[in-house]
Design a protein around this motif. Structure first.
Motif, mmCIF file in Angstrom:
data_model
loop_
_atom_site.group_PDB
_atom_site.id
_atom_site.type_symbol
_atom_site.label_atom_id
_atom_site.label_comp_id
_atom_site.label_asym_id
_atom_site.label_seq_id
_atom_site.Cartn_x
_atom_site.Cartn_y
_atom_site.Cartn_z
ATOM 1 N N THR A 129 0.839 -1.187 0.000
ATOM 2 C CA THR A 129 0.000 0.000 0.000
ATOM 3 C C THR A 129 0.881 1.246 0.000
ATOM 4 O OG1 THR A 129 -1.688 -1.181 1.262
ATOM 5 C CG2 THR A 129 -1.811 1.223 1.276
ATOM 6 N N PRO A 130 0.573 2.229 -0.830
ATOM 7 C CA PRO A 130 1.367 3.462 -0.820
ATOM 8 C C PRO A 130 1.281 4.160 0.537
ATOM 9 C CG PRO A 130 -0.011 3.375 -2.777
ATOM 10 C CD PRO A 130 -0.448 2.260 -1.876
ATOM 11 N N PHE A 131 2.431 4.578 1.058
ATOM 12 C CA PHE A 131 2.494 5.339 2.292
ATOM 13 C C PHE A 131 2.553 6.812 1.907
ATOM 14 C CE2 PHE A 131 4.964 7.561 5.537
ATOM 15 C CZ PHE A 131 4.170 7.306 6.649
ATOM 16 N N VAL A 132 1.562 7.582 2.345
ATOM 17 C CA VAL A 132 1.489 8.993 1.941
ATOM 18 C C VAL A 132 1.859 9.956 3.052
ATOM 19 C CG1 VAL A 132 -0.193 8.569 0.119
ATOM 20 C CG2 VAL A 132 -0.995 9.106 2.417
ATOM 21 N N GLY A 133 1.936 9.473 4.286
ATOM 22 C CA GLY A 133 2.305 10.333 5.401
ATOM 23 C C GLY A 133 1.160 11.178 5.923
ATOM 24 N N ARG A 134 1.475 12.060 6.847
ATOM 25 C CA ARG A 134 0.484 12.881 7.540
ATOM 26 C C ARG A 134 -0.295 13.790 6.602
ATOM 27 N NH1 ARG A 134 1.054 17.985 9.391
ATOM 28 N NH2 ARG A 134 3.272 17.918 8.962
ATOM 29 N N THR A 135 0.390 14.422 5.626
ATOM 30 C CA THR A 135 -0.278 15.395 4.745
ATOM 31 C C THR A 135 -0.350 14.953 3.294
ATOM 32 O OG1 THR A 135 1.778 16.567 4.259
ATOM 33 C CG2 THR A 135 0.521 17.300 6.205
ATOM 34 N N GLY A 136 0.128 13.748 3.002
ATOM 35 C CA GLY A 136 0.145 13.285 1.617
ATOM 36 C C GLY A 136 1.416 13.647 0.888
ATOM 37 N N ALA A 137 2.363 14.262 1.586
ATOM 38 C CA ALA A 137 3.597 14.705 0.940
ATOM 39 C C ALA A 137 4.793 13.810 1.260
ATOM 40 C CB ALA A 137 3.910 16.145 1.349
ATOM 41 N N ALA A 138 4.553 12.609 1.768
ATOM 42 C CA ALA A 138 5.660 11.695 2.051
ATOM 43 C C ALA A 138 6.426 11.419 0.758
ATOM 44 C CB ALA A 138 5.138 10.392 2.640
ATOM 45 N N GLY A 139 7.721 11.478 0.822
ATOM 46 C CA GLY A 139 8.553 11.161 -0.336
ATOM 47 C C GLY A 139 9.053 12.349 -1.121
ATOM 48 N N GLU A 140 8.719 13.560 -0.722
ATOM 49 C CA GLU A 140 9.192 14.752 -1.443
ATOM 50 C C GLU A 140 10.615 15.105 -1.014
ATOM 51 O OE1 GLU A 140 7.955 16.421 -3.946
ATOM 52 O OE2 GLU A 140 6.133 15.228 -4.057
ATOM 53 N N ILE A 141 11.481 14.115 -1.069
ATOM 54 C CA ILE A 141 12.845 14.260 -0.581
ATOM 55 C C ILE A 141 13.684 15.203 -1.450
ATOM 56 C CG2 ILE A 141 13.805 12.265 -1.802
ATOM 57 C CD1 ILE A 141 15.197 11.627 0.927
ATOM 58 N N GLY A 142 13.315 15.361 -2.690
ATOM 59 C CA GLY A 142 14.060 16.248 -3.586
ATOM 60 C C GLY A 142 13.986 17.703 -3.180
ATOM 61 N N ARG A 143 13.061 18.034 -2.318
ATOM 62 C CA ARG A 143 12.933 19.412 -1.842
ATOM 63 C C ARG A 143 14.073 19.796 -0.887
ATOM 64 N NH1 ARG A 143 9.880 23.769 -1.511
ATOM 65 N NH2 ARG A 143 9.313 24.672 0.494
ATOM 66 N N HIS A 144 14.674 18.814 -0.240
ATOM 67 C CA HIS A 144 15.734 19.098 0.728
ATOM 68 C C HIS A 144 16.993 19.578 -0.005
ATOM 69 C CE1 HIS A 144 18.375 18.877 4.098
ATOM 70 N NE2 HIS A 144 17.395 18.441 4.879
ATOM 71 N N PRO A 145 17.514 20.746 0.349
ATOM 72 C CA PRO A 145 18.632 21.320 -0.405
ATOM 73 C C PRO A 145 19.954 20.569 -0.271
ATOM 74 C CG PRO A 145 18.142 22.673 1.511
ATOM 75 C CD PRO A 145 17.058 21.632 1.427
ATOM 76 N N VAL A 146 20.123 19.776 0.753
ATOM 77 C CA VAL A 146 21.402 19.107 0.958
ATOM 78 C C VAL A 146 21.727 18.121 -0.166
ATOM 79 C CG1 VAL A 146 20.622 17.156 2.357
ATOM 80 C CG2 VAL A 146 22.895 18.105 2.723
ATOM 81 N N PHE A 147 20.717 17.587 -0.839
ATOM 82 C CA PHE A 147 20.964 16.618 -1.902
ATOM 83 C C PHE A 147 21.364 17.275 -3.215
ATOM 84 C CE2 PHE A 147 17.765 14.476 0.844
ATOM 85 C CZ PHE A 147 18.681 13.655 1.470
ATOM 86 N N GLY A 148 21.243 18.582 -3.311
ATOM 87 C CA GLY A 148 21.645 19.293 -4.519
ATOM 88 C C GLY A 148 20.780 19.004 -5.720
ATOM 89 N N TRP A 149 19.548 18.566 -5.475
ATOM 90 C CA TRP A 149 18.722 18.163 -6.602
ATOM 91 C C TRP A 149 18.296 19.322 -7.476
ATOM 92 C CZ3 TRP A 149 18.858 14.033 -9.012
ATOM 93 C CH2 TRP A 149 17.937 13.766 -10.002
ATOM 94 N N ASN A 150 18.224 20.509 -6.926
ATOM 95 C CA ASN A 150 17.841 21.658 -7.746
ATOM 96 C C ASN A 150 18.875 21.938 -8.827
ATOM 97 O OD1 ASN A 150 15.491 22.053 -6.325
ATOM 98 N ND2 ASN A 150 16.431 23.479 -4.893
ATOM 99 N N GLU A 151 20.141 21.667 -8.535
ATOM 100 C CA GLU A 151 21.214 21.942 -9.483
ATOM 101 C C GLU A 151 21.571 20.752 -10.375
ATOM 102 O OE1 GLU A 151 21.926 22.288 -6.022
ATOM 103 O OE2 GLU A 151 21.145 24.327 -6.005
ATOM 104 N N ALA A 152 21.373 19.537 -9.885
ATOM 105 C CA ALA A 152 21.865 18.342 -10.579
ATOM 106 C C ALA A 152 21.366 18.189 -12.013
ATOM 107 C CB ALA A 152 21.546 17.088 -9.762
ATOM 108 N N PRO A 153 20.069 18.318 -12.301
ATOM 109 C CA PRO A 153 19.629 18.143 -13.689
ATOM 110 C C PRO A 153 20.237 19.184 -14.638
ATOM 111 C CG PRO A 153 17.759 17.925 -12.227
ATOM 112 C CD PRO A 153 18.910 18.445 -11.394
ATOM 113 N N GLY A 154 20.365 20.425 -14.185
ATOM 114 C CA GLY A 154 20.951 21.469 -15.030
ATOM 115 C C GLY A 154 22.414 21.212 -15.314
ATOM 116 N N LEU A 155 23.154 20.752 -14.313
ATOM 117 C CA LEU A 155 24.569 20.434 -14.516
ATOM 118 C C LEU A 155 24.730 19.276 -15.494
ATOM 119 C CD1 LEU A 155 25.846 20.716 -10.836
ATOM 120 C CD2 LEU A 155 26.243 22.331 -12.705
ATOM 121 N N LEU A 156 23.862 18.292 -15.370
ATOM 122 C CA LEU A 156 23.925 17.157 -16.288
ATOM 123 C C LEU A 156 23.573 17.591 -17.709
ATOM 124 C CD1 LEU A 156 24.451 14.160 -16.595
ATOM 125 C CD2 LEU A 156 22.054 13.763 -16.095
#
Length: 157
Positions: free
Chosen positions: A16-43
């Motif tokens: 069963t999909p786990f959605v969390g308290r507000t339905g936003a479980a899994g939005e890990i790309g929002r965390h800036p430490v992973f550098g996801w905002n920059e990674a696609p552009g650099l690639l």
């Protein structure tokens, strides 16, 4: 894990999909430490420096045989591995399925992710590429709509 312009993770717990308290479980790309905002552009910037036959092939180019962009591919894989590791260290999955546009590249992306993941996890989960590719989000949306419609129609009876 969906890899596109954003990084997102979906968890299945007991099928069963786990959605969390507000339905936003899994939005890990929002965390800036992973550098996801920059990674696609650099690639994407690195891909522009590849030879034309590779660049126009319609898939993400593999680093094999490329010289300049290799560092960008490795940084991209490291960024993915960081997100996978954060989830893996929290919930200890047996399998991580990677979907989205990155699947067009084929399996070459898995080896550098595995290498970085091994540095971050005690026991890294198995990795696989989704067969849904870019259609994963659309397929999921249709499935959710179908389930809600069935629930609405048949739970009333």
């Amino acid at each position: 894990m969906h890899v596109g312009h954003r990084l997102g993770v979906g968890l299945l717990v007991g099928g069963t999909p786990f959605v969390g308290r507000t339905g936003a479980a899994g939005e890990i790309g929002r965390h800036p430490v992973f550098g996801w905002n920059e990674a696609p552009g650099l690639l994407a910037a690195a891909a522009d420096r590849l030879p034309t036959p590779i660049r126009t092939s319609g898939c993400w180019p593999a680093p094999r045989g490329a010289t300049g962009p290799v560092a960008a591919f490795d940084a991209f894989a490291a960024s993915l591995a960081s997100g996978i590791a954060a989830v893996s260290l929290s919930v200890d999955p047996s399998l991580v399925v990677i979907g989205g546009g990155v699947t067009r590249a084929g399996g070459w992306i898995l080896d550098p992710i595995r290498r970085h993941l091994a540095e971050l996890c005690y026991d890294a989960p198995a990795l696989a590429l989704s067969t849904l590719g870019d259609d994963a989000v659309n397929t999921g949306a249709v499935e959710v709509a179908r389930d809600r419609l069935r629930s609405h129609l048949f739970d009333r009876a």
